[in-house]
Design a protein around this motif. Structure first.
Motif, PDB file in Angstrom:
ATOM      1  N   VAL A 166      -2.899   9.253  -1.982  1.00  0.00           N
ATOM      2  CA  VAL A 166      -3.725  10.034  -1.048  1.00  0.00           C
ATOM      3  C   VAL A 166      -2.953  11.278  -0.595  1.00  0.00           C
ATOM      4  N   ALA A 167      -1.681  11.102  -0.300  1.00  0.00           N
ATOM      5  CA  ALA A 167      -0.851  12.240   0.126  1.00  0.00           C
ATOM      6  C   ALA A 167      -0.745  13.297  -0.970  1.00  0.00           C
TER       7      ALA A 167
ATOM      8  N   LYS B 246      -0.871   5.043  -0.520  1.00  0.00           N
ATOM      9  CA  LYS B 246      -0.648   6.125   0.456  1.00  0.00           C
ATOM     10  C   LYS B 246      -0.077   7.363  -0.239  1.00  0.00           C
ATOM     11  N   TYR B 247       0.850   7.147  -1.135  1.00  0.00           N
ATOM     12  CA  TYR B 247       1.431   8.245  -1.918  1.00  0.00           C
ATOM     13  C   TYR B 247       0.343   8.992  -2.691  1.00  0.00           C
TER      14      TYR B 247
ATOM     15  N   ILE C  76      -8.587   4.908   1.355  1.00  0.00           N
ATOM     16  CA  ILE C  76      -8.044   3.731   0.655  1.00  0.00           C
ATOM     17  C   ILE C  76      -8.847   2.488   1.017  1.00  0.00           C
TER      18      ILE C  76
ATOM     19  N   ASN D 291      -0.481   1.035   6.042  1.00  0.00           N
ATOM     20  CA  ASN D 291      -0.879   2.129   5.156  1.00  0.00           C
ATOM     21  C   ASN D 291      -2.402   2.277   5.084  1.00  0.00           C
ATOM     22  N   LYS D 292      -3.007   2.144   6.234  1.00  0.00           N
ATOM     23  CA  LYS D 292      -4.462   2.282   6.348  1.00  0.00           C
ATOM     24  C   LYS D 292      -4.837   3.760   6.173  1.00  0.00           C
ATOM     25  N   HIS D 293      -5.938   4.023   5.498  1.00  0.00           N
ATOM     26  CA  HIS D 293      -6.422   5.399   5.351  1.00  0.00           C
ATOM     27  C   HIS D 293      -7.888   5.344   4.955  1.00  0.00           C
TER      28      HIS D 293
ATOM     29  N   GLY E  38       0.776  -1.241   0.000  1.00  0.00           N
ATOM     30  CA  GLY E  38       0.000   0.000   0.000  1.00  0.00           C
ATOM     31  C   GLY E  38       0.805   1.287   0.000  1.00  0.00           C
ATOM     32  N   GLN E  39       2.114   1.185  -0.239  1.00  0.00           N
ATOM     33  CA  GLN E  39       2.926   2.408  -0.233  1.00  0.00           C
ATOM     34  C   GLN E  39       2.499   3.392  -1.323  1.00  0.00           C
TER      35      GLN E  39
END
Lengths: 244, 244
Positions: free
Chosen positions: A61-62, A58-59, A90, A85-87, A54-55
């Motif tokens: 979303v960031a 995460k990128y 996502i 990498n929970k969000h 999930g890297q």
């Protein structure tokens, strides 16, 4: 046959340790290239095919993505993604790319990092991607370069007795299909396809080719992994950007 | 520097004899591929960049083209074209591709067979081609494959002591530019470009990529030139079809 090497314990341990080091071909060669190809993530609805831990989700979303769906065949990977990498934006799903069904969903950007060379039926994959893309949506993916996957005997650097790399060996280019390799474990299966097959299949499905990248290392990579200088001699990866 | 090896007597004699034999890579690998990529010549206005002795110009007229302009840097080639492949619908001009000026002319199809790897300034060439194309016009060209031109030491088949071809040697892929080779004479200069440079330059000039061919031999070629089986092991040529 769908391959799930990432749920083999030996493989997963080796691979996880490598990726966590931050000193990999991914970090210095492939990821900078695939990221440079994405136009703009702001407000975009994204599908990540083979999301791993999930890297990249995460990128996204960031960098302003409004939603990311990350799928991976490996339960190990999805578990780690859910932990690390929970969000709220996502959603992780444990499924193979081949079995993926997302009726009534469309994505502005579909990305896939170094997963598609594990897929046997490439035309079916591209057809599915095309159905899942919004009009004008982007499909960006990286794979091992056909120069690397071509030779059946896959240990391709030809060396002298002292281990110096004399040249890179190429062979069997037009014979598409299965290639077996040792990578932490025996029998890791990849599929070789020619450049023309990779590109023409996109075009036949109505996707427009926008950019091809055969990346070299970023400067930091050459400092931390001196062997990345060999990316000048032959590219390891191919990044392709297309648009519906 | 514009190269005109075809007006070197030694080169021209060797090359002419080869092409007249009808038993060449051109006859069995490259020409069938480039011809297969052309949509329809009927009523088309055609420009042939590096027309040689005019065989392809004659083929276009025989297949319904309304006009063909064939240009070549070599006076030897143009003289032979004017003798052997003269036709009222064909105009031959002795000029380099770099110096070509055809103000107010537009072409439905621009083709170039194995000439563009002799051109140093590829972006300038593609810009010129784009200006000379009608809207929706086709640009189809063949070149030596980047796999072939990459290695600076250009004798690429790696052989054992008995002369068996063990594999093909690749190197220097990302170092674009001049490559010198012996081909009838010393110092024949070609320019290596990566796959991504070749494709991206077309796209940046607004051309749409339509098809890529990495041709193998037609069946007749495998009978008459058994060594063409090696085209399976690595492609010699790359054929690209694009559209304005």
């Amino acid at each position: 046959m769908k391959q799930n090497i990432y749920d083999n314990e030996t493989f997963f341990n080796g691979y996880s340790k490598l990726r966590k080091s931050g000193v990999t071909y991914n970090d210095f060669v492939e990821q900078p290239a695939i990221k440079s190809a994405i136009s703009n993530l702001h407000g975009k609805n994204i599908l990540d095919l083979g999301c791993g831990t999930g890297q990249f989700a995460k990128y996204c979303v960031a960098n302003g993505a409004s939603k990311v769906v990350g799928i991976d065949i490996s339960r190990n990977m999805i578990e780690q993604a859910t932990k690390e990498n929970k969000h709220e934006k996502i959603e992780y799903m444990c499924t193979s790319i081949e079995d993926l069904e997302l009726p009534n969903q469309k994505f502005d950007v579909i990305i896939s990092s170094l997963a598609i060379h594990y897929i046997d039926d490439y035309p079916a994959l591209i057809e599915k991607v095309n159905q899942l893309l919004t009009t004008n949506g982007e499909f960006i993916f990286s794979i091992e370069h056909p120069i690397v996957t071509a030779r059946k005997e896959m240990n391709n650097w030809f060396k002298d007795e002292e281990g110096n790399r004399l040249h890179y060996a190429l062979d069997n280019y037009q014979e598409e299909g299965k290639r077996e390799q040792h990578w932490y474990i025996d029998g890791v299966v990849k599929y070789h396809r020619t450049f023309s097959t990779i590109i023409n299949t996109l075009i036949h499905n109505g996707l427009k080719l926008e950019q091809i990248i055969e990346p070299q290392s970023i400067p930091e990579g050459l400092e931390q992994m001196p062997k990345l200088i060999n990316e000048k001699r032959r590219p390891s990866f191919l990044v392709i950007k297309s648009r519906k």
